[in-house]
Every structure is written in structure tokens, then in C-alpha cells.
Design a protein around this motif. Sequence first.
Motif, PDB file in Angstrom:
ATOM      1  N   ARG A 104       0.888  -0.762  -0.077  1.00 55.94           N
ATOM      2  CA  ARG A 104      -0.072   0.037  -0.035  1.00 55.94           C
ATOM      3  C   ARG A 104       0.581   1.168   0.255  1.00 55.94           C
ATOM      4  N   PHE A 105       2.131   0.959   0.642  1.00 56.57           N
ATOM      5  CA  PHE A 105       2.816   2.437   0.725  1.00 56.57           C
ATOM      6  C   PHE A 105       3.268   2.351  -1.019  1.00 56.57           C
TER       7      PHE A 105
ATOM      8  N   CYS B 222       2.635   1.994  -3.298  1.00 57.17           N
ATOM      9  CA  CYS B 222       1.593   2.433  -4.163  1.00 57.17           C
ATOM     10  C   CYS B 222       1.224   3.957  -4.208  1.00 57.17           C
ATOM     11  N   GLU B 223       1.030   4.452  -3.160  1.00 55.34           N
ATOM     12  CA  GLU B 223       1.553   5.723  -3.003  1.00 55.34           C
ATOM     13  C   GLU B 223       2.237   6.439  -3.265  1.00 55.34           C
ATOM     14  N   GLN B 224       3.071   6.156  -2.973  1.00 55.48           N
ATOM     15  CA  GLN B 224       4.357   6.697  -3.065  1.00 55.48           C
ATOM     16  C   GLN B 224       4.401   6.475  -4.964  1.00 55.48           C
TER      17      GLN B 224
ATOM     18  N   SER C 266       2.271   6.532  -7.217  1.00 54.59           N
ATOM     19  CA  SER C 266       1.220   7.206  -6.764  1.00 54.59           C
ATOM     20  C   SER C 266       0.037   5.723  -8.198  1.00 54.59           C
TER      21      SER C 266
ATOM     22  N   ASN D 172      -2.955   4.150  -8.314  1.00 62.62           N
ATOM     23  CA  ASN D 172      -4.591   4.127  -7.982  1.00 62.62           C
ATOM     24  C   ASN D 172      -5.189   2.607  -7.685  1.00 62.62           C
TER      25      ASN D 172
END
Length: 311
Positions: free
Chosen positions: A76-77, A79-81, A83, A85
Amino acid sequence: MNTWKASAPANIALIKYMGKEEGNVSTNASLSMTLSSFTTSVELSLIEENDHRWEPLSQSLSLTPKGRDRYLSFFRFLCEQLSLNQKFLVRSGNNFPADAGLASSASSFAALTMAAVQAQAEIKGTSQIDILSAAKLSRKGSGSSCRSFISPWCRWENEEIRAVPSSLPPLVDLVLVAADESKKVTSSSAHQRVRTSALFEGRVERASIRLRKLEDAMKAGNLQQVAEESWAELWDMHSLFHTSQPPFFYFAPGTMKALRWAEDHWEEKGRGPITTIDAGPNVHFLVPQAEVEYYRREITALGFPVLESGS
Ligand code: DP6
């Protein structure tokens, strides 16, 4: 359906990352050799679901519920880093036996990061982020994984992850599997507990002096000096374990048998393997590729399974 695949090697440290601070910040620089035969493979594919999901890629890997949560929460981290979604099915598997007691977090976090980086580039239509940025991301998941991005020798200190020059001959890691039970104390919790040892004071200085000597010996191709530094480092880290509050202990009877054999070999023959042990009972013997047959015979005669990997 699009699938992104990556695989990454494990690594074995001669100077250890131990006693980390928040966010996998290491207290001292560490140095390792990649183990190209022990790899984790990861496959990512898009799913129309509310959250990411993990599945084993092969029979060899069964993540505990806690291990799965840690892996997916790092994903999850990532994917956030990056970008991203979308939601993904994350499949992973090791090519080495799960019960061999080999650390798999380095290879599994590195492979996951590599696959995510590929997915990002293709989905966004951009070029892939460079290897060092990927290694730094991976380090947030598991510290030692950042060293799996650079082969054969890698040094990691704070934000610096780089190759180490060596004049040593190509080495092979012969791993004596002294016990295959799962660890009572994970390496992540060992990191916290060593800080309670009275011997932790001075650890950073000891490790950094040893690292300097080790790098010099590697540059000079001095295998005996490398073996001496590696031997001292294994006892330093395990002494921290043995004197933590409360103390903990990874050695099994086979561990002691293997250590005694290595010591006797050096004593009697004036040559021998580079010996090290991670947070576990298994003993890693790094030996020149040209002498691997001889050492395999010697080590197998100790009566335990032996696994093998080059760099
Ligand atoms: C003993 O990288 O497993 O193998 O950052 O919590 O995932 P986390 O720790 P981890 O620690 C490795 C400890 C070691 C020594 C080393 O590989 O340097």
C-alpha cells in the motif's frame, strides 16, 4: 490481463544491520553479498476489488497472517509513493525452501518493489524510476532488502547504497542448515531488543572500524582478513542477542558444531571459509568457487543439509 513480474535475490551480510531506529534507519553501515540462487519472484496483476490481495505463487511460501499484513501494508505504501490507485493481486514465492530458515524478507521486499516500479512505468507510460530510488523505497519495507539491488557486494549506510570494489575471487555461499524451525524472535524484534544490551554501547564504533578493515581487505583480495572481520562480527551481533534484556539465543547444536569445524580448519590448515550467521541458527560459509567441491564435502560431512548459492 496485464501482469508485472520481478524477481530479486537474498543477500548475506558480513557487517550486520542490527539495532535499527524508527523507519528502518540503520545505526551503522552494513555490507553484504547477494545470493543469486535464493530468489523471491513476485507477480502483480490488476483486480476489480476494494483492496489488494496476496496469494502464494508456489507451494514453497506460506506467509503467516502477520507476514501477509506486513507485506500488503508495505505494498500500500509503495502504491501511494508511486501514485498507483489501482488494486492488485500480489503473488509471491521463494525458490528456496520456506523451512530452511533463510531470511526471505530481503528478497521478498526487493522483488515486490521491483514489480511495483515496473507496473508504475507501464501504467503511467513513463520510464522506470532508477535502481537507487527503488532500493531506497524497498528499504522502508525491510532494511536489508535495499542491499539486494546491487550485486555482488553492496554497502548500505543511511541514504547511500552502493557497490563495493573487491579483488576476492568469486565466492559461493554454502549454508549449513542447523535447524529448520521458525524463529522465536524475528529479526525485526531482535533489532529492538539488542538496544537493551549493555554491549550495545560502542556497537556503532566497533561495526564501523570493522567495516573499514573489511573493505580494505576486500580491495586487497585478502580472504583471511575478510574471514577474521566476518568472524568477529558474527560474535559481536550474537553477543548482543545473548546479553539483551531478556536475552535470546538462536544457536542450535549444529551451529556450534559448524563453528568449531571452521575454527579448527583455520587452525590446522591456515586457510578456511568466511563464516557468518544471521539472526538464526544456520551457518553461512563463503568459499572460493574454485574450491567449492572440497568445502561442500567437508561441510556435508558435519551431518546437516547444505544449500548453495553464488553471488
Ligand atoms: C541479522 O532487514 O530483516 O539479517 O528492516 O526489520 O526487515 P527489517 O530487518 P531485516 O534485518 C536484517 C538483520 C540481519 C543482518 C543483516 O542482514 O544485515
